[in-house]
Scaffold this active site. Structure first.
Site, PDB file in Angstrom:
ATOM      1  N   GLU A 172      -3.517   7.782  -3.841  1.00 40.16           N
ATOM      2  CA  GLU A 172      -3.491   6.504  -3.135  1.00 40.16           C
ATOM      3  C   GLU A 172      -3.370   5.354  -4.135  1.00 40.16           C
ATOM      4  OE1 GLU A 172      -7.136   4.838  -1.418  1.00 40.16           O
ATOM      5  OE2 GLU A 172      -6.100   4.718   0.502  1.00 40.16           O
ATOM      6  N   TYR A 226       0.862  -1.195   0.000  1.00 38.10           N
ATOM      7  CA  TYR A 226       0.000   0.000   0.000  1.00 38.10           C
ATOM      8  C   TYR A 226       0.889   1.233   0.000  1.00 38.10           C
ATOM      9  CZ  TYR A 226      -3.163   3.635   1.680  1.00 38.10           C
ATOM     10  OH  TYR A 226      -3.888   4.799   1.803  1.00 38.10           O
TER      11      TYR A 226
END
Ligand code: GDP
Ligand code: MN
Length: 425
Positions: free
Chosen positions: A234, A146
């Site tokens: 993101e 991530y």
């Protein structure tokens, strides 16, 4: 902890559902891009993404799949919410992300996606209608991490956030294994340093030559973040392939609305089709509309005052139907449009105006209100509380208008009168 405009702690009398909605929606950005649009921006800035086409029909999806000439294809429903992989369509199809080797299967799947609603953990219960699908070359993924860059108020600048545990819900990782979340502040004047990017790549678990590659991708993502005035970029998963490539498999970018004037091309990409029509209508006049479940419309300026108004209505036994935030620099015509929007909602049984004239001139509001009342032949009770700049002139305008407007001394009084006016019906 939230504070009201007077700085008092107010959480003990907040209605939880309203608080949730208001807090969630207050920092709302009006520009949202689909994954394929975000990936186009990434590709333009040297960030590694898969080759892809976008399709809005099953026929086009088939053609795209054939043109890709890929060993395997990934088909992804385009909606603004995340969690698509685990979502469900009202066509019965499970999963908003599918892998297949056969272009014909792409066509079949696209048929069950386009025009249907996809529900995920992040959408409203009924889901969101899928209008487009992304048809991309699938790559094998050997590891999912991530990575995100966001503007962080607490740090007064950009922060990188990463975890070697990607692909999954990052909020969950933060709760179950907080030690696997890494944060690194970036000095906006100095820019991202090589050692910072490399450290993040190491924290994400990239090894050998992949480490430098990941660091390069991170630097490119930071450059993109700055260049496009993003508040958040993101990438989940930020993954690696068995062939030794670091790839951004998913993308979510949020933008700073104040930068619209210098990001015209990006803002022009926004189709707003997932917004409520009334939100779009409000946005045309620089008004922010938030729908709630009750019957008292709130017309306010500022998000803090909006929340306080909703809370005081609840405290007095009423329920807000919505709130419309007027912001600063108000024009009379905006007030008229605001009333038009508020009264178009059949749920609305009363209107409460609560404006604090700091920058806003109360007389302008008063003129807008009287004009709107006359032209729209207002049929619901109207309670007005104005305070601040030029309030005496505003009171005079309202009093001399001859219109059935109930004035209120303060917020408490206004809420009581609005709730009473609905109860009488
Ligand atoms: P989200 O569920 O809305 O976050 O959509 P993602 O784009 O993140 O896709 C969900 C999951 O599908 C990812 O976490 C991956 O595991 C998988 N996925 C997406 N693209 C590919 C791909 O090209 N190849 C493989 N093998 N898996 C993929
Ligand atoms: Mn994802």
């Amino acid at each position: 902890m939230l504070q009201n405009v007077m700085g008092k702690q107010m959480d003990f009398w907040l209605d939880a559902s309203i608080l949730y909605k208001a807090v969630q929606l207050t920092p709302r950005r009006w520009l949202n891009l689909q994954e394929y649009q975000s990936k186009k921006l990434m590709a333009d800035h040297g960030v590694t993404v898969q080759r892809f086409f976008v399709a809005d029909s099953a026929d086009d999806a088939l053609e795209a799949a054939q043109r890709l000439k890929a060993k395997e294809i990934v088909l992804k429903a385009q909606i603004l919410a995340g969690g698509r992989g685990k979502g469900t369509f009202n066509s019965g199809l499970k999963g908003g992300v599918h892998l297949t080797k056969d272009p014909k299967t792409v066509e079949q799947l696209a048929k069950q996606m386009i025009g249907y609603n996809l529900s995920t953990k992040q959408t409203p219960k009924d889901g969101v209608k899928v209008k487009k699908v992304m048809v991309a070359e699938a790559l094998n993924i050997s590891r999912e991490t991530y990575f995100a860059i966001l503007m962080d108020r607490a740090c007064n600048g950009p922060v990188m956030v990463g975890s070697p545990q990607g692909g999954v819900d990052i909020e969950e990782v933060a709760v179950t294994s907080p030690e696997l979340i890494f944060k690194e502040e970036i000095d906006i004047f100095e820019g991202i340093q090589d050692h910072q990017a490399l450290q993040m790549a190491k924290n994400l678990g990239f090894k050998g030559p992949l480490q430098q590659q990941a660091a390069d991708q991170i630097k490119k993502l930071y450059n993109l973040f700055l260049k496009i005035d993003a508040t958040q970029v993101e990438v989940n998963p930020f993954g690696e392939t068995p062939e030794g490539q670091v790839v951004c498999f998913d993308a979510k970018i949020n933008f700073d609305d104040n930068a619209e004037f210098r990001q015209k091309e990006i803002f022009a990409m926004d189709d707003k089709s997932e917004n409520e029509p009334i939100e779009n209508e409000a946005a045309k006049y620089d008004l922010k509309y938030i729908g709630l479940d009750g019957n008292i419309a709130c017309f306010v300026n500022g998000a803090g005052l909006a929340m306080a108004t909703c809370d005081i209505i609840s405290l007095n036994g009423g329920k807000p139907a919505n709130f419309l935030d007027l912001g600063g620099g108000v024009k009379e015509a905006q007030v008229y449009q605001a009333f038009k929007l508020l009264t178009a909602d059949p749920k609305v049984e009363a209107i409460l105006v609560n404006i604090f004239g700091g920058i806003v001139n109360c007389a302008i509001i008063a003129n807008g209100i009287t004009k709107a009342c006359r032209e729209l032949e207002l049929k619901v009770p109207l309670v007005v509380r104005l305070e601040g700049t030029n309030v005496h002139e505003a009171q005079r305008i309202l009093n001399e208008s001859g219109l059935p407007i109930t004035s209120a001394r303060d917020l408490e009084d206004a809420a009581k009168k609005a709730v009473a006016s609905v109860a009488r019906k």
